[in-house]
Design an enzyme around this catalytic site. Structure first.
Site, PDB file in Angstrom:
ATOM      1  N   ARG A  50      57.936  50.933  78.928  1.00  0.00           N
ATOM      2  CA  ARG A  50      56.508  51.422  78.775  1.00  0.00           C
ATOM      3  C   ARG A  50      55.526  50.408  78.187  1.00  0.00           C
ATOM      4  O   ARG A  50      55.349  50.331  77.208  1.00  0.00           O
ATOM      5  CB  ARG A  50      56.666  52.616  78.015  1.00  0.00           C
ATOM      6  CG  ARG A  50      57.479  53.691  78.538  1.00  0.00           C
ATOM      7  CD  ARG A  50      57.854  54.770  77.238  1.00  0.00           C
ATOM      8  NE  ARG A  50      58.700  55.870  77.940  1.00  0.00           N
ATOM      9  CZ  ARG A  50      59.411  56.915  77.080  1.00  0.00           C
ATOM     10  NH1 ARG A  50      58.845  56.844  75.701  1.00  0.00           N
ATOM     11  NH2 ARG A  50      59.958  57.631  77.638  1.00  0.00           N
ATOM     12  N   ASP A  52      52.571  48.066  77.098  1.00  0.00           N
ATOM     13  CA  ASP A  52      51.353  48.361  76.377  1.00  0.00           C
ATOM     14  C   ASP A  52      50.117  48.112  77.066  1.00  0.00           C
ATOM     15  O   ASP A  52      50.140  47.578  77.922  1.00  0.00           O
ATOM     16  CB  ASP A  52      51.169  47.428  75.131  1.00  0.00           C
ATOM     17  CG  ASP A  52      52.081  48.019  74.127  1.00  0.00           C
ATOM     18  OD1 ASP A  52      52.262  49.493  74.123  1.00  0.00           O
ATOM     19  OD2 ASP A  52      52.485  47.337  72.737  1.00  0.00           O
ATOM     20  N   TYR A 110      60.830  38.494  80.424  1.00  0.00           N
ATOM     21  CA  TYR A 110      59.429  38.602  79.926  1.00  0.00           C
ATOM     22  C   TYR A 110      58.865  37.220  79.963  1.00  0.00           C
ATOM     23  O   TYR A 110      59.352  36.216  79.439  1.00  0.00           O
ATOM     24  CB  TYR A 110      59.211  39.016  78.506  1.00  0.00           C
ATOM     25  CG  TYR A 110      59.003  40.596  78.580  1.00  0.00           C
ATOM     26  CD1 TYR A 110      58.012  41.399  78.840  1.00  0.00           C
ATOM     27  CD2 TYR A 110      60.279  41.367  78.108  1.00  0.00           C
ATOM     28  CE1 TYR A 110      57.844  42.859  78.759  1.00  0.00           C
ATOM     29  CE2 TYR A 110      60.168  42.757  78.130  1.00  0.00           C
ATOM     30  CZ  TYR A 110      59.098  43.414  78.342  1.00  0.00           C
ATOM     31  OH  TYR A 110      59.080  44.613  78.296  1.00  0.00           O
ATOM     32  N   ARG A 197      55.577  39.824  71.881  1.00  0.00           N
ATOM     33  CA  ARG A 197      54.378  39.258  71.269  1.00  0.00           C
ATOM     34  C   ARG A 197      54.547  38.779  69.820  1.00  0.00           C
ATOM     35  O   ARG A 197      53.815  38.226  69.553  1.00  0.00           O
ATOM     36  CB  ARG A 197      53.468  40.498  71.327  1.00  0.00           C
ATOM     37  CG  ARG A 197      52.986  40.875  72.756  1.00  0.00           C
ATOM     38  CD  ARG A 197      52.282  42.355  72.878  1.00  0.00           C
ATOM     39  NE  ARG A 197      50.800  42.024  72.252  1.00  0.00           N
ATOM     40  CZ  ARG A 197      50.285  43.279  72.007  1.00  0.00           C
ATOM     41  NH1 ARG A 197      50.749  44.434  72.565  1.00  0.00           N
ATOM     42  NH2 ARG A 197      49.137  43.247  71.448  1.00  0.00           N
TER      43      ARG A 197
END
Lengths: 247, 247
Positions: A50, A52, A110, A197
């Site tokens: 999910r 952001d 990622y 992040r």
């Protein structure tokens, strides 16, 4: 009835993230709408990640169940004809009725991209975090090594996550500099809320010289979100791929 | 009175090209508007390259004359505060009153980017031409070599250019493939109208196997636009930099 899997790529700039929300444009919401029209039945996809608001993906994974006679492999072509340009299905195939993109082991990759120059490059502004102060990529690389392995990543988790445990395993982190672009590529078995992040934000502080490389180990050991650096901007983050043992 | 030089970068997606036009939003038009407000006098910049609608730049060059007391080196900071995010001034400095970005020898570097995969990557859609058929980068590289040197490039020039001669010199062309991205990087002393895009369009045809590599020499010798491939899409093109002997 069959279960169809989609490999989903998107430019997250104009979406309030993946997950369906009332009165917001989301990636899953837009795909549900076009899939339902295409197949003539109400479709609700379930996604692996999910992501952001503002986060991009090349290979998020989703599934849905359908009564359609259209072969699963053809659905990507028909759906891409209907979707807006900033969402593209890379692949569609049929999976077994119990295959789910979230509830099984997987390796997620990622990338966090930083553009390190005096002023921004406008063509990169939506896909890279701009940092004007010179970053030392070698020190960032050294610091990143402390994160590899199985650890409690509580220091790298924003409030709001729903996980039962903050233990995760990072298989590898690479920090590469090419020209004015620094790419942090991280692979792991799962990531906490905002984890990549916060890792990126902490590595940026280390690259600027705010902390030494060894501070990363102290932050990890502290298991306290306040010890880590800031959450880096969403636009630099991209979910590259998800690999499953039971593909 | 002093003459100030700007190194200008922009995302060309939302502009009708560089050159000022009535009732159209152009890069030079927007810079003129904000510079005039900043300096309190009417400013008209003159650019090195009048890039087309949708074409990007990292280092276009422009000059203007001004009465301002603001040091030339500070103008980039003040102007970037006012400009929209898709235009950024990389540098500003003072040059002699007769220095002009167009009427002198220079070396220009352009890049044309192709993304070669089954379906588009949405995060690249504004900055790369998407080609689904597999391209043979080695054959493209071989074909590109025929263009190096001083030639009459009439076959690679769209109607509408204003040049007196179609002779230009290409110093180098590199075709590089990395993952699903093919980059054509070309350096020369000047380029005809749409020249890089027609070269890219021709190389794509050769990469697809429509023509052999040696066809590039026949096209060059024909001096006839109809012999070359199509003009490749504007979004793949970026003016990277312009280097001057008299900097």
């Amino acid at each position: 009835m069959k279960r169809v899997r989609l490999i989903v790529s998107y430019d997250g700039t104009n979406y309030c993230g993946w997950q369906v929300q009332d009165n917001e444009t989301t990636v899953a919401g837009v795909i549900n709408e076009h899939l339902s029209e295409l197949l003539g039945e109400e479709i609700k996809i379930a996604g692996a990640s999910r992501t952001d608001s503002g986060v991009h993906a090349l290979g998020n994974v989703a599934v849905f169940d359908t009564e359609t006679q259209i072969p699963a492999e053809k659905i990507c072509f028909a759906l891409n004809q209907r979707l807006p340009e900033d969402i593209r299905i890379q692949e569609s195939d049929e999976v077994s009725a119990d295959w789910h993109p979230r509830f099984q082991d997987s390796k997620k990759t990622y990338e966090y991209t930083i553009i390190n120059r005096r002023f921004p490059d406008p063509t990169k502004r939506l896909y890279a975090h701009w940092e004007y102060g010179e970053l030392d990529a070698e020190t960032m690389k050294e610091a990143a090594e402390y994160l590899v392995g199985e650890h409690d990543f509580a220091s790298f988790c924003s409030a709001g996550g729903q996980q039962e445990t903050t233990i995760r395993e990072i298989y590898s982190i690479n920090v590469e500099k090419e020209g004015d672009i620094i790419t942090i590529r991280v692979q792991g078995n799962g990531f906490l809320y905002n984890m990549v992040r916060i890792i990126a934000g902490t590595l940026i502080e280390i690259g600027k010289g705010t902390y030494e490389a060894s501070k990363m180990k102290e932050i990890l050991d502290a298991k306290d979100r306040n010890e880590a650096g800031p959450t880096a901007r969403a636009n630099g983050l991209k979910l590259v791929k998800i690999e499953y043992e039971n593909a």
